[in-house]
Scaffold this motif. Structure first.
Motif, short mmCIF file in Angstrom:
data_model
loop_
_atom_site.label_atom_id
_atom_site.label_comp_id
_atom_site.label_asym_id
_atom_site.label_seq_id
_atom_site.Cartn_x
_atom_site.Cartn_y
_atom_site.Cartn_z
N GLU A 1 -0.17 -6.48 -3.42
CA GLU A 1 0.19 -5.07 -3.37
C GLU A 1 0.37 -4.57 -1.93
O GLU A 1 1.37 -3.91 -1.62
N HIS B 1 3.89 -3.53 0.12
CA HIS B 1 4.00 -2.17 0.68
C HIS B 1 4.39 -2.23 2.15
O HIS B 1 5.29 -1.51 2.59
N HIS C 1 8.14 -1.16 3.80
CA HIS C 1 8.26 -0.11 4.81
C HIS C 1 8.67 -0.63 6.18
O HIS C 1 8.94 0.17 7.08
N TRP D 1 -1.91 8.68 -3.74
CA TRP D 1 -0.60 8.05 -3.86
C TRP D 1 0.42 9.02 -4.46
O TRP D 1 0.13 9.73 -5.42
#
Length: 613
Positions: free
Chosen positions: A152, A156, A160, A467
């Motif tokens: 995860e 992420h 980005h 989130w």
């Protein structure tokens, strides 16, 4: 004790039929090992043998093995028995339990190519892109393990476009609210998220995704917990015996005795351990200022001068120089970063030239000056324009990393978005502009988790990140802006090739009345490329403002924080501006262009030198 892989001699090591143990306790009268293997029965504890030459105790415990819990029973110099966790434990119980665990790694690394590339890039840290995502692992997503994060978090960070992650201390710590900065396990990752090989897996996955890993590391102090380092053998062993040097007034913790060679070896070995055993690509050394200054946070009579009568901690300075020298000699390409806030000269100067030898230093001045400016209402900013312009006067005094860190979004300081004035939409627009400005300013970049989506609430380690959901388009626009900024940042060497070179940046405009400034960043001369950053920190759009430009020609708008795709108003320059020859501009350059910038927005204009306008 020796600084070179001394963890092979100390700690607990499973072998055929049992495990061998080694611990430093020079003033102890007796040392025993008790644990799961003997039912924690003091009458069955195994006695260790003393090496009189070193003050270390060694022994073999039959039947002890992988995962077993254990502690040392230490009869101190004061005649008291103490039950102590292993200072060189490789694994621990999960807090609030605090026994050490026997652990030997069986992990097989898959990052050979990454480590080879890291070595080949040694010495190039100031000339390569670095954008860092700072993470407190236990609260990034509550309940996730190292293994969960290996999918995860990696995805992420990759999505980005960050080049690195920086973990708040992963070393074991009893109090979660310290975020790891009050360390007890200088060789043990926190077991809150899994066992040590799970952390190795996370680092490995980041490397295979092309992402570097930095660890925060804390050699300045340690907590007073009776089961840990404090008065380990009944004496002030790891801590300085004089309270004027051995106790920290701000944090209620104990300060290492940096003048003791065994303590220095312990700390150097700890640093090397995270690099060698967990493949860390760099260490960010916490609270360096508190180590360097004997009078740090101390009033008259509360500190002891050095042998020359000064305030410098000569022993800590020697430790830091040895640390950076040993890391660079043994692990070329590993980056050493200092959190130093007191303007100590030469933090990033080589030790051979009298410096401390760090590769990078957090630019706390830039962070404080810039945040002090952006928290003000736009109508008041013109009176504080110097807060925005001053950082360029010291931007090249060290090799800097620009932090918007965890310290700025906790304990009542508000989130990065929440610091911005105005309504929610204006706050998000202001944060988009701030991050676009940070990414263009000279220096490497660091952003604490949550900033990438404009989290409205300040961070709490107990709550974790908030989130964004599908019905929060402004936060998704914020995240897309940062993703694009990272992509454009990597694509344009002008934004990182000459970070440490004062000739690589030039002011183009500084208009306090309009809350506007502009500067140019330059790549190497043979690349013939530049990027112009124009920042409008007012609350209104600025249209057709004449800005000096490095040279005539077409300058393409490669980033606009006010673009509609990010949730902005869409005010911009239709993709490009044209700079025309105009001798005698105020900046001394021979070209200028009319530039339009939305309210609170930042635009980047990229151009290449051409002899023909």
């Amino acid at each position: 004790m020796t600084g070179e892989r001394f963890w092979d001699r100390f700690g607990a090591h499973p072998e055929a039929g049992g495990a061998r143990f080694g611990v430093w306790a020079p003033n102890a009268r007796r040392v025993q090992v008790a644990g799961d293997f003997d039912g924690w029965d003091p009458n069955r504890a195994t006695e260790l043998s003393r090496d009189d030459a070193t003050g270390c105790w060694y022994g073999f415990v039959e039947g002890a093995g992988q995962w077993d819990r254990y502690k040392y029973r230490v009869l101190g110099a004061d005649g008291m028995w103490r039950l102590k966790a292993d200072p060189v434990a490789f694994h621990t119980e999960t807090p609030p339990e605090n026994a050490s665990r026997i652990f030997a790694s069986s992990y097989r690394w898959q990052d050979t190519d990454w480590l080879k590339a890291r070595r080949e890039a040694a010495g190039e840290h100031t000339r390569l892109p670095m954008s860092v995502y700072e993470v407190h692992l236990p609260s990034w997503r509550r309940g996730r393990s190292y293994w969960d994060l290996a999918s995860e978090l990696v995805e992420h960070v990759r999505r980005h476009g960050f080049t690195h992650v920086e973990f708040l201390p992963v070393m074991e710590h009893p109090y979660g609210g310290s975020w790891g900065y009050q360390t007890t396990g200088f060789f043990a990752p926190t077991s809150r998220l899994g066992h040590p090989d799970d952390l190795r897996h996370l680092v490995d996955e980041l490397h295979q995704a092309g992402i570097g890993v930095l660890f925060d590391w804390v050699p300045a102090h340690f907590p007073r917990d009776a089961w840990a380092l404090a008065r380990f053998d009944g004496t002030a062993l790891y801590e300085h015996p004089d309270s004027r040097r051995g106790e920290h007034p701000d944090w209620g913790s104990l300060v290492f005795d940096f003048g003791r060679w065994e303590v220095r070896d312990f700390l150097i070995a700890s640093a090397l351990y995270w690099i060698e055993e967990f493949h860390a690509d760099g260490l960010r050394v916490d609270a360096v200022s508190s180590m360097l200054h004997l009078d740090y946070s101390r009033g008259p009579g509360q500190w002891e001068p050095n042998v020359h009568g000064g305030t410098e901690n000569l022993e800590a300075t020697a430790l830091l120089r040895r640390l950076t020298d040993e890391v660079h000699a043994r692990h070329p390409g590993v980056v050493m970063i200092a959190e130093e806030s007191a303007a100590w000269p030469g933090v990033t100067r080589p030790t051979a030239e009298g410096g401390l030898g760090f590769d990078l230093k957090w630019n706390m001045g830039w962070m404080n000056d810039t945040l002090r400016y952006v928290v003000r209402e736009p109508v008041h900013r013109s009176h504080h324009h110097h807060d925005l312009t001053q950082p360029l006067s010291y931007a090249f005094s060290e090799n800097y990393l620009l932090p918007l860190s965890h310290d700025e979004v906790v304990h009542g300081k508000g989130s990065l978005a929440g610091k911005q004035p105005g309504r929610r939409q204006e706050q998000i627009a202001g944060l988009r502009g701030l991050l676009a400005y940070q990414w263009a300013f000279p220096g490497k970049k660091l952003l604490f988790m949550g900033g990438e989506s404009g989290q409205p609430a300040e961070w709490s380690e107990a709550h974790g990140l908030d989130w964004p959901t599908a019905n929060e388009p402004e936060r998704h626009g914020m995240a897309r802006l940062l993703t694009d900024a990272n992509a454009r940042y990597r694509e344009h060497p002008a934004l990182w090739r000459r970070d440490a070179d004062p000739t690589g940046t030039r002011w183009l405009a500084s208009d306090a009345g309009a809350n506007l400034l502009a500067f140019a960043r330059f790549a190497d001369f043979d690349e013939g490329a530049a990027l112009v950053c124009v920042a409008n920190f007012s609350g209104v759009q600025i249209r057709d403002h004449r800005i000096a430009m490095p040279w005539p020609g077409t300058w393409h708008e490669v980033l606009n924080s006010d673009a509609a795709v990010y949730g902005g108003s869409g005010v911009g320059n239709l993709g490009a501006v044209v700079a025309t020859a105009e001798p005698g501009t105020a900046s001394g350059l021979e070209a200028s262009a009319l530039v339009t910038v939305g309210p609170g927005a930042v635009v980047w204009l990229a151009g290449r030198f051409s002899p023909v306008a």
